[in-house]
Design an enzyme around this catalytic site. Structure first.
Site, short mmCIF file in Angstrom:
data_model
loop_
_atom_site.label_atom_id
_atom_site.label_comp_id
_atom_site.label_asym_id
_atom_site.label_seq_id
_atom_site.Cartn_x
_atom_site.Cartn_y
_atom_site.Cartn_z
N HIS A 4 0.76 -1.25 0.15
CA HIS A 4 -0.15 0.10 -0.01
C HIS A 4 0.93 1.07 -0.06
O HIS A 4 1.58 1.55 0.76
CB HIS A 4 -0.82 0.08 1.37
CG HIS A 4 -1.81 1.31 1.18
ND1 HIS A 4 -2.92 1.21 0.82
CD2 HIS A 4 -1.49 2.63 1.89
CE1 HIS A 4 -3.55 2.51 0.92
NE2 HIS A 4 -2.78 3.15 1.49
N CYS A 5 0.85 1.96 -0.89
CA CYS A 5 1.74 3.33 -1.14
C CYS A 5 0.75 4.36 -0.61
O CYS A 5 -0.09 4.83 -1.10
CB CYS A 5 2.03 3.67 -2.57
SG CYS A 5 3.06 5.10 -2.73
N VAL A 6 1.38 5.11 0.36
CA VAL A 6 0.67 6.30 1.14
C VAL A 6 0.87 7.44 0.17
O VAL A 6 0.38 8.55 0.21
CB VAL A 6 1.44 6.86 2.64
CG1 VAL A 6 1.16 5.53 3.40
CG2 VAL A 6 3.01 6.76 2.44
#
Ligand code: ZN
Ligand code: ZN
Length: 305
Positions: free
Chosen positions: A146-148
């Site tokens: 999951h890429c913030v």
């Protein structure tokens, strides 16, 4: 990350402030939030603002080729497109409608992925290489991470955009950094900074060193030097991260798989985590096929048929 924070910063910060920081971190990292997405755009505007305000017009006056100076703007257009795709495109959400189809895409290796596993939240049998994203609360096909920074999962359907996003972002930092360094060198040459002399304690005339030149440039162009420092730091971090992702592509691994295997080195036989020594990557089918799988994900191929 939180345990590192507690060890390093914890002892010098009051407890109430630690609690506030922990809650803020949890909210920012463990829940979907636009904070990093906006921060990323603000930093980009700051760098490009400085580049356009000072470096670009001054470099033009010094006779730099316009095509070189415009390269960062061309790269930012490409980057914005890939960034938009990363943020908005479905990364490969597993739903009751596509679940059966996705179960057929990858075989279970019996080590990282077991056929019997069911996602307790989605109530669906987990297809091999999928993972439930706790931030987005959904299972993702060929889950990477999951890429913030894009506020989205990276999975089978958007990883190609993510890679191109990384490449264009690194290219932007490299282009802005290169033009700025060239500009500063040119300024130093034009103003004969490299030939400047100072008188030492023995009364001799000695050529100034590189540190003096950097200091002089910093005093003359403080904003440009700050921008350059930030850009170069960003470039090295991004280039390393991009290279790591290309390694994963060539070996057909996801970040999630790499991380699980990395942590498995120290595990004991009776530990539930996989043993790296017995894991053979059954998904690795040669570099060309691995790259094709990123460009044209398995799910899409099956949809076409
Ligand atoms: Zn799930
Ligand atoms: Zn997610």
């Amino acid at each position: 990350m939180q345990s590192l924070y507690l060890k390093v910063i914890g002892p010098v910060i009051p407890q109430w402030l630690q609690l506030v920081v922990q809650l803020a971190l949890r909210r920012l990292i463990h829940q979907r939030s636009s904070f990093f997405l906006v921060l990323h755009l603000v930093l980009e505007v700051a760098v490009y603002g400085e580049y356009s305000w000072e470096v670009f017009p001054s470099s033009l006056e010094l006779g730099f080729r316009r095509s070189i100076l415009l390269l960062p703007y061309i790269l930012v257009l490409g980057k914005m497109y890939f960034f938009y795709q990363c943020c908005t495109k479905d990364p490969g959400m597993i739903s009751p409608s596509n679940h059966k189809q996705l179960l057929k895409v990858y075989m279970y290796d019996g080590i990282l992925y077991q056929q019997s596993h069911v996602c307790p939240t989605c109530k669906l049998a987990k297809p091999a290489r999928s993972k439930h994203c706790r931030v987005c609360n959904r299972c993702i096909h060929r889950f990477d991470h999951h890429c913030v920074w894009v506020n989205n999962c990276i999975g089978a359907l958007n990883i190609r955009y993510f890679l191109l996003y990384l490449v264009t972002l690194s290219g932007m930092a490299a282009a802005v950094g290169t033009v700025t360094v060239r500009f500063l060198i040119q300024v130093a040459l034009v103003s004969n900074l490299h030939q400047a002399m100072y008188v030492n304690t023995d009364g001799e005339h000695v050529p100034v060193g590189i540190l003096y030149i950097v200091q002089k440039l910093f005093l003359t162009f403080p904003r440009i030097l700050f921008m350059l420092g930030f850009t170069l730091l960003t470039f090295f971090l991004l280039a390393g991260y991009t290279a790591f992702h290309f390694y994963l592509v060539m070996t057909n691994q996801t970040s999630n798989e790499w991380y699980k295997l990395k942590n498995s080195c120290q595990c004991h036989i009776d530990n539930s985590r996989p043993d790296k020594r017995i894991w053979g990557n059954i998904y690795h089918r040669g570099i060309i096929t691995n790259v094709k799988e990123i460009i044209s994900p398995e799910t899409e191929q099956k949809k076409i048929r």
